[in-house]
Design an enzyme around this catalytic site. Structure first.
Site, PDB file in Angstrom:
ATOM      1  N   GLU A   1       0.833  -1.209   0.000  1.00  0.00           N
ATOM      2  CA  GLU A   1       0.000   0.000   0.000  1.00  0.00           C
ATOM      3  C   GLU A   1       0.868   1.260   0.000  1.00  0.00           C
ATOM      4  OE1 GLU A   1       0.699   1.616   2.936  1.00  0.00           O
ATOM      5  OE2 GLU A   1       1.706  -0.187   3.665  1.00  0.00           O
TER       6      GLU A   1
ATOM      7  N   GLU B   1       4.564  -0.437   2.007  1.00  0.00           N
ATOM      8  CA  GLU B   1       4.739  -0.653   0.560  1.00  0.00           C
ATOM      9  C   GLU B   1       4.570  -2.108   0.140  1.00  0.00           C
ATOM     10  OE1 GLU B   1       8.491   0.790  -0.855  1.00  0.00           O
ATOM     11  OE2 GLU B   1       8.255   2.780   0.033  1.00  0.00           O
TER      12      GLU B   1
END
Length: 351
Positions: A174, A317
Site C-alpha cells: 500500500e 509498501e
C-alpha cells in the site's frame, strides 16, 4: 444478494487432507521432529491452500494499492499528501524499496491507483480510481458504503486479472500518506483498543504530533460510531480506499486458492476486516513480519497469525511481505527437495 456476498460465499475451506499428507511427509524428512519450526507449519498451510503436498509458485505479484486520506487535513502525518503521488512514480520507475526487494524475490509489482488525490498517467499504472481520496473522517465518514464495497470489489478484480496471467501467490502492499491513522482507527473500532495504544508514529511523528494524532482518531471514532459487527461500515466510516482494495486482494486470493502474504500494520488492518467478512479467508493469510508500528503485534494476535520475521521495519509498501516470500520459497523447497529417512538410508530413531 450482491456480487461481493456471492463471491465471498465461494471461498473454499482449506484442503485438510493435503495438509495432513504434508505433515506426514515432513515427519519423514531428515531432521528431528519440529526442528524446522515455523517453516514446517508454513509448508502444511501451503498444502492446505493449494491442495498440493509439494506446491511451487512461479509467478508472484505484489499488489500496491495507493490512495489518499482526507484526514491529512488534520496534520496527522510528518509528510505532505503530495508524497503519495511522488512515491507512485517511484514505484512505476522501479526505484522504491518494494521494487528492489520484489526483484530479489522474483515478484512483479502491480501499482493500483484506487483513490489518489491527483490525476496520474503512466503506462504501467493500473488506474481504478474510485474517488480523489477519502473525506476527512474527523468531520464525517471517510466514504460512502457503496464506495467501500466498490473498493473491495476492485481488489478482487485485480486479483482475478492476475490469476488469469498465471500469478499464484500475492503480497499486500500500500501507499497513502495518513493511512496509519485510518488503520489505527479501524483497529480501535474492531478490537475495542484505545487509540493511545493503537496509534503509532507512522512516518516519524514526534511526541506532540503523536498526541494530536491520537486525539484525531478519538474524535473520528466518536463522531462516526463505526459498527464492529459490520466491517464494511467500519471501512466506510474510518478506513481508506487502499485498505478496501487490500481486503479485496485477500478475498480474491482466497477464492482462487492462492496464498496471500500480509505485509505490515495497514495490511493487517485490512486482513482483520477481511477475516470478519469471510472467516474462511483467514486460512489463506501468511504473516510476513512484525513491524515497529505500535499496535501491529496486537493486530496479528487478533488475526491469530504468527509473523515469520522481526526486522524492526516500518516502511510499508509491501516490503516485509516480499521478504516473506523467501520463507514461502524455503518451505516449498524443504518439502520438495529434502531427503526422507528412507531415501537417505538414515535410521529415523538415530537422528
Amino acid at each position: 444478494m450482491g456480487f461481493l456476498e456471492q463471491y465471498v460465499e465461494g471461498i473454499p475451506e482449506l484442503d485438510m487432507e493435503a495438509s495432513r499428507a504434508a505433515a506426514a511427509h515432513i515427519g519423514n524428512l531428515t531432521v528431528p521432529p519440529g526442528a524446522l519450526g515455523k517453516l514446517e507449519s508454513l509448508a502444511v498451510q501451503l498444502a492446505g491452500i493449494t491442495g498440493r503436498i509439494k506446491p511451487s509458485f512461479e509467478k508472484k505479484a505484489v499488489i500496491v494499492m495507493a490512495a489518499d486520506h482526507g484526514v491529512c487535513e488534520e496534520g496527522v502525518s510528518a509528510f505532505p499528501q503530495e508524497v503519495t503521488t511522488q512515491m507512485i512514480h517511484n514505484f512505476l520507475s522501479g526505484g522504491a524499496a518494494v521494487n528492489v526487494l520484489a526483484r530479489q524475490a522474483g515478484a512483479k509489482v502491480v501499482c493500483v491507483d484506487i483513490g489518489v488525490n491527483n490525476d496520474i498517467s503512466h503506462p504501467e499504472l493500473v488506474s481504478r480510481k474510485i474517488r480523489f481520496g477519502t473525506a476527512n473522517m474527523a468531520k464525517g465518514p471517510a466514504m460512502t458504503r457503496a464506495e467501500a464495497i466498490r473498493a473491495i470489489e476492485t481488489g478482487i478484480s485485480i486479483v482475478e486479472e492476475e490469476v488469469r496471467r498465471g500469478v499464484s501467490i500475492f503480497v499486500t502492499g500500500e501507499m497513502g500518506i495518513g493511512n496509519t491513522t485510518a488503520s489505527a482507527a479501524v483497529m480501535c473500532a474492531m478490537t475495542n483498543t484505545e487509540p493511545a495504544k493503537a496509534a503509532g508514529r507512522g512516518t516519524g511523528l514526534d511526541d506532540e504530533r503523536l498526541k494530536h494524532k491520537i486525539g484525531v482518531i478519538e474524535k473520528a471514532l466518536q463522531l462516526n460510531a463505526p459498527d464492529a459487527a459490520d466491517p464494511i461500515d467500519v471501512l466506510a466510516k474510518v478506513g481508506g480506499l487502499e485498505i478496501g482494495g487490500l481486503i479485496g486482494v485477500i478475498l480474491g486470493a482466497a477464492a482462487n486458492r492462492c496464498p496471500v502474504v500480509i505485509d505490515g500494520f495497514i495490511s493487517s488492518a485490512a486482513a482483520l476486516l477481511a477475516r470478519v467478512i469471510s472467516p474462511e479467508a483467514a486460512g489463506y493469510m501468511i504473516a510476513s513480519h512484525i513491524s515497529q508500528e505500535q499496535g501491529h503485534r496486537q493486530l496479528l494476535e487478533a488475526l491469530d497469525l504468527r509473523p515469520g520475521l522481526d526486522l524492526d521495519m516500518r516502511i510499508g509498501e509491501g516490503t516485509g511481505g516480499v521478504l516473506g516470500l523467501t520463507l514461502v520459497d524455503a518451505a516449498c523447497r524443504i518439502v520438495s527437495e529434502m531427503a526422507t529417512f528412507e531415501s537417505a538410508g538414515i535410521a529415523g530413531s538415530g537422528v
